[in-house]
Design a protein around this motif. Structure first.
Motif, PDB file in Angstrom:
ATOM      1  N   LEU A  96       0.832  -1.199   0.000  1.00 28.55           N
ATOM      2  CA  LEU A  96       0.000   0.000   0.000  1.00 28.55           C
ATOM      3  C   LEU A  96       0.871   1.255   0.000  1.00 28.55           C
ATOM      4  CD1 LEU A  96      -3.244   0.575   2.023  1.00 28.55           C
ATOM      5  CD2 LEU A  96      -1.475   2.319   2.051  1.00 28.55           C
ATOM      6  N   GLY A  97       1.900   1.233   0.828  1.00 22.18           N
ATOM      7  CA  GLY A  97       2.806   2.383   0.865  1.00 22.18           C
ATOM      8  C   GLY A  97       3.474   2.615  -0.486  1.00 22.18           C
ATOM      9  N   LEU A 137      -7.326  -4.527   4.020  1.00 28.97           N
ATOM     10  CA  LEU A 137      -6.887  -3.135   4.218  1.00 28.97           C
ATOM     11  C   LEU A 137      -7.851  -2.159   3.532  1.00 28.97           C
ATOM     12  CD1 LEU A 137      -3.040  -3.457   3.736  1.00 28.97           C
ATOM     13  CD2 LEU A 137      -4.122  -2.223   5.627  1.00 28.97           C
ATOM     14  N   ALA A 138      -8.245  -2.494   2.315  1.00 27.98           N
ATOM     15  CA  ALA A 138      -9.130  -1.594   1.566  1.00 27.98           C
ATOM     16  C   ALA A 138     -10.455  -1.423   2.290  1.00 27.98           C
ATOM     17  CB  ALA A 138      -9.349  -2.128   0.158  1.00 27.98           C
ATOM     18  N   ALA A 139     -10.936  -2.518   2.893  1.00 27.06           N
ATOM     19  CA  ALA A 139     -12.204  -2.436   3.617  1.00 27.06           C
ATOM     20  C   ALA A 139     -12.029  -1.657   4.918  1.00 27.06           C
ATOM     21  CB  ALA A 139     -12.736  -3.842   3.893  1.00 27.06           C
ATOM     22  N   ALA A 181       0.786  -9.272  -6.759  1.00 26.79           N
ATOM     23  CA  ALA A 181       1.612  -8.219  -6.155  1.00 26.79           C
ATOM     24  C   ALA A 181       1.032  -6.831  -6.397  1.00 26.79           C
ATOM     25  CB  ALA A 181       3.033  -8.283  -6.698  1.00 26.79           C
ATOM     26  N   GLN A 182       0.328  -6.668  -7.517  1.00 24.07           N
ATOM     27  CA  GLN A 182      -0.197  -5.342  -7.848  1.00 24.07           C
ATOM     28  C   GLN A 182      -1.401  -4.977  -6.976  1.00 24.07           C
ATOM     29  OE1 GLN A 182      -0.868  -8.048  -9.430  1.00 24.07           O
ATOM     30  NE2 GLN A 182      -2.929  -8.070 -10.245  1.00 24.07           N
ATOM     31  N   VAL A 183      -1.959  -5.921  -6.256  1.00 24.30           N
ATOM     32  CA  VAL A 183      -3.214  -5.652  -5.546  1.00 24.30           C
ATOM     33  C   VAL A 183      -2.995  -4.743  -4.320  1.00 24.30           C
ATOM     34  CG1 VAL A 183      -5.280  -6.681  -4.554  1.00 24.30           C
ATOM     35  CG2 VAL A 183      -4.189  -7.750  -6.523  1.00 24.30           C
ATOM     36  N   PRO A 184      -1.995  -5.014  -3.465  1.00 29.23           N
ATOM     37  CA  PRO A 184      -1.693  -4.019  -2.423  1.00 29.23           C
ATOM     38  C   PRO A 184      -1.304  -2.662  -3.013  1.00 29.23           C
ATOM     39  CG  PRO A 184      -0.628  -6.104  -1.905  1.00 29.23           C
ATOM     40  CD  PRO A 184      -1.186  -6.238  -3.295  1.00 29.23           C
ATOM     41  N   LEU A 185      -0.597  -2.666  -4.136  1.00 30.62           N
ATOM     42  CA  LEU A 185      -0.225  -1.399  -4.776  1.00 30.62           C
ATOM     43  C   LEU A 185      -1.489  -0.643  -5.207  1.00 30.62           C
ATOM     44  CD1 LEU A 185       2.589  -2.639  -4.697  1.00 30.62           C
ATOM     45  CD2 LEU A 185       2.901  -1.991  -7.075  1.00 30.62           C
ATOM     46  N   GLY A 186      -2.447  -1.375  -5.744  1.00 35.22           N
ATOM     47  CA  GLY A 186      -3.709  -0.746  -6.156  1.00 35.22           C
ATOM     48  C   GLY A 186      -4.418  -0.121  -4.970  1.00 35.22           C
ATOM     49  N   ALA A 187      -4.386  -0.825  -3.822  1.00 33.78           N
ATOM     50  CA  ALA A 187      -4.964  -0.240  -2.606  1.00 33.78           C
ATOM     51  C   ALA A 187      -4.227   1.043  -2.258  1.00 33.78           C
ATOM     52  CB  ALA A 187      -4.886  -1.249  -1.456  1.00 33.78           C
ATOM     53  N   GLY A 188      -2.913   1.048  -2.475  1.00 32.60           N
ATOM     54  CA  GLY A 188      -2.098   2.236  -2.195  1.00 32.60           C
ATOM     55  C   GLY A 188      -2.420   3.403  -3.117  1.00 32.60           C
TER      56      GLY A 188
END
Lengths: 326, 376
Positions: free
Chosen positions: A66-67, B188-190, B140-147
């Protein structure tokens, strides 16, 4: 100058930068309501509010990623790992995404992010919680690594890291958080990649990083009583390495010991030795000697753990050996 | 009503409770969608040829059959909403507006490529079109998308007090949904209430492993998202009009509520996982059945039925698209390989050791200027 603790120095760096630049935010486990698992972020929630000091679930891979996404969009996240030992479950985002984003996007997306937390053993936490990640992570291009050993360098290096446009890993030590030292009240930076000569001497150079710098100073005092005058250098950064400063010292002393708290194989210590052998080949009167943690998982029992880690006794032995005083 | 994907529950019974009737854009826009889908298809046809001719190397994962998903979903968001996806990324980049010659040059490893030939097929980035990659590691792109969604919200709430209310589209394949990072990102997104839409392009196979062989309760994927308290829907992904009509209310709701949303998008890849895939895990009959629902043919037929397109126009459009991609291939072939000075470029933003800074420091600087002019 006033004296503050290492943890206060880290907090001042973060708070100063958050006041200066509203793109900077802090995210991690227990950083907000709990005031930080080790109280590094104490009071920051009160000052900056929950939108900028953000508690996360125990999901290192998730919040590290996320960061990184937020950094791609131009924010400047500070991601706290309670321990770098926990960063292993976030290896993919911190090693595969953050340091490669600029390159793989052909320069379109940078990743100005800081990952920080406790590194190293010494608290009888057993092997899974006692990682020294520096050697393993230093192998990856695209990231920078800082490893402060004093409150002064903690504030200056972390401030620089937050302002840096590249991903920076800041390795702290739970064992040093309560250590106090002189720290200016105003904001200042220490350039990443610059070492500091913390004790001058003429007989042997000792290069170290992070907490073991203090063991080197202790060893240097003991060795001085034996008539061996050591120069101790605090590397402060692991990537980039300040080989020039190490080499200038070695050209003066002709002997060198490297003290690195990670395991010896393919390590920061072996890198420093190899580089010094390359640039100071004709100046060295012995090969560079190295002191590391023993190549075993960190044990729980206090006596075994202390025996495993670099300590003043091992450093003294290495200096005597390298200078033919053994 | 559209056909039901084989061995799957009926998307219409799985859909979210919205009953609102979504009006479609004008005929011109729909013709644009048809052209976009045809462009993607032709791009992939030529990229497969290029791969066979060794003009393109590495891995190549083509998008044939799934064109309606990228085109229909991206049509339902604003042009400056962020998009991020996995390694089967050509379709999303083109639907986002990347020039085909720039994509083709990237496949060829040329300096004119979107990442100057440093990323390749799996890593299509395009800052100008808000395309945040192209990521090679499954999930791997999914946490980045949340970011990305976090950052758009943070900019609104902390930096400019604005109301841009961006919605991030974060694509993944059905193979990604068993990755831990994906679940962490969903949670995290929720918890952080992030305006992101996770779109699972469920083409029934995680590489060669059928969904039911690797995914618990694989026919009811929406239940996973609902377990995280997320709005979730199952949509028919072989028809661009269905995709758009299903997406639009979900996008609006996500924008309005800043709550994440999750879509099980039923589709099929006409080709193998990559170029080395003999497709022994599925039958010819199954492939033929799905091919009979080709999203391009389907939209063309719909437009012809409504006198928005003639057979002759369709033929012309095909000709035009083939010519456009032929030009793109020519352009890419003419683009030189990156000079060796590129090897140590873009590793760090500054100069040190063997590194020579970055080619687009103006991009980083521009973001800082934005910040300063917005009163930071």
């Amino acid at each position: 100058m006033r004296e503050i603790s290492f943890r206060d120095a880290l907090r001042e760096a973060m708070s100063d930068e958050m006041r200066r630049d509203n793109r900077v935010f802090l995210i991690g486990e227990e950083v907000a309501q709990y005031d930080g698992a080790y109280k590094v972020s104490k009071g920051m929630l009160d000052e900056f509010g929950p939108k900028r000091v953000i508690d996360t679930p125990i999901s290192e891979s998730g919040f590290a990623g996320l960061g990184i996404g937020a950094a791609m969009m131009g924010l400047r996240p500070i991601v706290e790992f309670m321990s770098w030992s926990f960063s292993l479950v976030a290896a993919d985002p911190i090693l595969n995404n953050a340091p490669k984003m600029l390159y793989m996007s052909g320069g379109q997306f940078g990743c100005p992010i800081v990952f920080r937390g406790n590194d190293g053993a010494g608290g009888q936490l057993g092997s899974t919680h006692s990682w020294c990640v520096e050697s393993m992570y230093a192998n990856v291009p695209g990231l920078k690594i800082i490893i402060p050993s004093t409150p002064y360098s903690a504030k200056g290096l972390l401030t620089q890291a937050i302002q840096d446009d590249d991903p920076v890993f800041c390795l702290e030590s739970e064992r040093m958080l309560s250590m106090t030292g002189d720290v200016p009240e105003e904001s200042y930076t220490i350039p990443i990649g610059t070492a500091d000569i913390v004790r001058t001497g003429s007989d042997c150079t000792i290069v170290s990083f992070g907490r073991p710098v203090h063991f080197c100073l202790e060893a240097a005092e003991a060795l001085a009583r034996e008539g061996i005058d050591c120069e101790v250098i605090d590397g402060r950064s692991i990537k980039p390495l300040d080989i020039d400063t190490f080499a200038a010292s070695v050209r003066k002393t002709n002997y060198c010991v490297v003290v690195d708290q990670s395991w010896s194989f393919a390590s920061v210590g072996s890198e420093v030795a190899a580089e010094l052998h390359r640039v100071c080949f004709d100046d060295l009167d012995n090969h560079v000697h190295r002191v590391h943690s023993d190549d075993v998982p960190a044990p729980y029992a206090s006596n075994l753990e202390q025996e495993m880690l670099p300590n003043a006794r091992k450093i003294c032995e290495a200096v005597r050996s390298v200078t033919y005083n053994a | 009503m559209t056909a039901i994907p084989m061995n799957q529950t009926d998307p219409t019974t799985e859909s979210s409770p919205e009953t609102e009737v979504v009006s479609l854009p004008t005929g011109d826009v729909l013709l644009g969608w048809l052209r976009d889908m045809m462009l993607i298809r032709e791009f992939e046809v030529r990229s497969m040829q290029a791969y066979q001719n060794r003009l393109a190397g590495g891995f190549l994962h083509v998008y044939n059959g799934q064109e309606a998903v990228a085109v229909g979903t991206i049509a339902a968001v604003n042009s400056d909403d962020p998009v991020i996806t996995a390694y089967r990324d050509h379709g999303h980049a083109l639907a986002r507006g990347m020039k085909p010659e720039v994509g083709m040059a990237e496949l060829f490893g040329r300096i004119g490529g979107c990442a100057k030939g440093k990323g390749g097929s799996m890593h299509f980035f395009d800052a100008e079109h808000h395309m945040y990659g192209g990521h090679g590691i499954v999930g791997a792109q999914v946490p980045l998308g949340a970011g990305l969604a976090f950052a758009t919200k943070y900019r609104d709430e902390v930096i400019d007090g604005g109301k841009s209310n961006h919605v991030t589209l974060c694509f993944m394949g059905d193979g990604a949904i068993n990755q831990g990072a994906v679940h962490e990102a969903m949670n995290l997104a929720a918890v952080l209430e992030l305006p992101v839409i996770f779109i699972v392009e469920n083409n029934l196979y995680a590489m060669g492993t059928a969904v039911e062989r690797c995914t618990a309760a694989g026919t009811h994927l929406v239940e996973r998202a609902r377990a995280y308290g997320m709005n979730a829907a199952c949509l028919e992904g072989m028809d661009v009009l269905d995709v758009y009509r299903g997406m639009k209310p979900l996008v609006d709701r996500c924008r309005e509520t800043s709550r994440p949303c999750w879509i099980d998008m039923r589709c099929y890849r006409f080709k193998g996982h990559s170029m080395s895939d003999p497709r022994k895990y599925r039958t010819h009959e199954e492939e033929e059945q799905w091919e009979s629902r080709d999203p391009i043919e389907r939209l063309a037929a719909w437009l012809v039925d409504r006198d928005l397109l003639t057979g002759e126009n369709f033929k012309q459009l095909g000709k035009q698209v083939r010519s456009d991609i032929r030009q793109a291939v020519k352009w890419a072939e003419a683009s030189p390989p990156p000079g060796l000075e590129e090897l140590h470029h873009d590793v760090y933003t500054g100069n040190w050791g063997p590194y020579t800074g970055t080619s687009k420091p103006e991009f980083l600087r521009r973001r800082r200027d934005d910040q300063e002019t917005s009163g930071a």
